[in-house]
Design a protein around this motif. Structure first.
Motif, PDB file in Angstrom:
ATOM      1  N   ASP A  11       0.829  -0.992  -0.213  1.00 18.72           N
ATOM      2  CA  ASP A  11      -0.213   0.471   0.153  1.00 18.72           C
ATOM      3  C   ASP A  11       1.351   1.707  -0.364  1.00 18.72           C
ATOM      4  N   ASP A  15       7.830   4.016   2.823  1.00 17.44           N
ATOM      5  CA  ASP A  15       8.348   2.020   3.520  1.00 17.44           C
ATOM      6  C   ASP A  15       8.193   1.696   2.412  1.00 17.44           C
ATOM      7  N   ASP A  16       6.910   1.442   1.643  1.00 17.30           N
ATOM      8  CA  ASP A  16       6.704   0.647   0.756  1.00 17.30           C
ATOM      9  C   ASP A  16       7.685   0.577  -0.043  1.00 17.30           C
ATOM     10  N   ASN A  40      -2.643   2.764   3.445  1.00 13.60           N
ATOM     11  CA  ASN A  40      -2.154   3.944   3.991  1.00 13.60           C
ATOM     12  C   ASN A  40      -2.549   4.864   2.980  1.00 13.60           C
ATOM     13  N   LEU A 126       3.275  -5.822   2.818  1.00  9.15           N
ATOM     14  CA  LEU A 126       3.769  -4.992   3.507  1.00  9.15           C
ATOM     15  C   LEU A 126       2.417  -3.999   3.433  1.00  9.15           C
ATOM     16  N   GLY A 127       0.645  -4.492   3.549  1.00  7.16           N
ATOM     17  CA  GLY A 127      -0.127  -3.268   4.339  1.00  7.16           C
ATOM     18  C   GLY A 127      -1.056  -4.283   4.271  1.00  7.16           C
ATOM     19  N   ASN A 169      -0.995  -2.036  10.229  1.00  4.74           N
ATOM     20  CA  ASN A 169      -1.625  -3.200   9.067  1.00  4.74           C
ATOM     21  C   ASN A 169      -2.816  -4.145   9.210  1.00  4.74           C
ATOM     22  N   ASP A 243       8.925  -1.190   5.833  1.00  3.53           N
ATOM     23  CA  ASP A 243       8.376  -2.678   4.823  1.00  3.53           C
ATOM     24  C   ASP A 243       9.938  -2.703   4.978  1.00  3.53           C
TER      25      ASP A 243
HETATM   26 CA    CA Z   1       2.892  -0.132   4.235  1.00  6.80          CA
END
Ligand code: CA
Ligand code: BDR
Length: 312
Positions: A11, A15-16, A40, A126-127, A169, A243
């Motif tokens: 998302d 950082d993703d 996010n 990552l989300g 998350n 992430d």
């Molecule tokens: Ca994320």
């Protein structure tokens, strides 16, 4: 060495974006696709941002699929207060040349797991876990075919970041997290306990910027925006770079230490919704379902990230 095949479910989020860059820069990893999820910021932006990042990396050929617009059973909670209104504040937003793929991210995940040999595809989450949970619910036969899931989410000794007890998350879609943690797929979890140890200090961001290539410069600018919220909140030099720990673990697992534990997700309580209940001290006898990471060599983590991003 055959590169490890991964799907990045994400998302973006600055950082993703750093995690995507690290993966695309690393020969140990073969990014089959990026699947976007609402988190996010809403899905329209996360699926746009993912394509902006691939283009910044000079890898616009990486397919990006859009997935779930909202959590399984709840209204979407977003985090513009951290990431800015675009989700990628800190860099200029542009319309990428590469269009979104036509198929839905959940269909792509299912089809890929059915097509690729069993146990050869890793899911990096990552989300919020909405896309992955939807895929598992819709096609339970894929669950046993997943090699492993490595996810950023949760917190235990460190507590939460969106509520006192929940990490963002997991909080956004706790029902999805429950499905994933109960799935039986080998799972590695990067909670706040470890991500709060990788701080984007001024000197680390300066070293990244000094790489001089487009990806590193744009990432340095994103991080300078991203860290302002957490610096204020935690009183630190730099903010946690959550992430990319997921990708770094796949490349250099010996940067990290953790222990296998039982982890359950709170879905009932209003007060502690989305808490990850980690049985670190093994007091319940419940089965171990995750490798919970607790520590990291932060200097070596940033050495890896900075060195890899220079290659893009
Ligand atoms: Ca994320
Ligand atoms: C997680 O939430 C998001 O804001 C970040 O991108 C990260 O995945 C940290 O709690």
């Amino acid at each position: 060495m055959t590169p490890r095949k991964i799907i990045i479910d994400t998302d973006p989020g600055q950082d993703d974006a750093a995690a995507i860059m690290l993966a695309l820069a690393s020969p140990e990893i073969d990014v089959l696709a990026i699947t976007a999820v609402a988190g996010n910021v809403p899905l329209k932006l996360t699926s746009l941002n993912a394509r902006i990042v691939t283009e910044i990396c000079g890898r616009p050929d990486t397919p990006v699929f859009a997935g779930a617009e909202a959590p399984l059973r709840r209204k979407l909670v977003t985090a513009e207060h951290v990431h800015g209104k675009t989700g990628l504040d800190g860099v200029e937003i542009f319309e990428p040349a590469q269009p979104l793929e036509q198929a839905h991210a959940v269909d792509f995940i299912i089809e890929t797991l059915l097509r690729e040999p069993e146990g050869t595809v890793t899911l990096c989450a990552l989300g919020p876990l909405t896309n992955i949970a939807m895929a598992f619910e819709r096609a339970p036969e894929i669950v046993a075919r997943v090699e492993q899931i490595v996810l950023m989410g949760g917190g235990y000794f460190e507590g939460g970041n969106i509520t006192p007890s929940a990490e963002f998350n997991i909080y956004v879609d706790p029902e999805a997290a429950q499905i994933v943690f109960a799935s039986g797929v080998p799972l590695t979890m990067m909670p706040l306990d470890v991500t709060h140890k990788v701080l984007t200090t001024r000197s680390r961001v300066a070293r990244l910027r000094a790489n001089g290539n487009r990806a590193s410069t744009e990432m340095a600018s994103m991080l300078e925006f991203f860290e302002r919220f957490d610096e204020e909140k935690y009183g630190t030099d730099g903010g946690p770079l959550h992430d990319p720990t997921v990708i770094a673990w796949l490349i250099e697992p010996d940067l990290f230490t953790g222990r296998r534990c039982n982890v359950e997700i709170e879905t009932g309580s209003e007060l502690t919704l989305g808490a990850t209940v980690v049985d670190w001290w093994k007091v319940t006898g419940r089965p171990e379902n995750a490798l919970v990471i607790g520590d990291v060599d932060a200097d070596r983590f940033f050495d890896l990230l900075i060195e890899r991003l220079e290659r893009l």
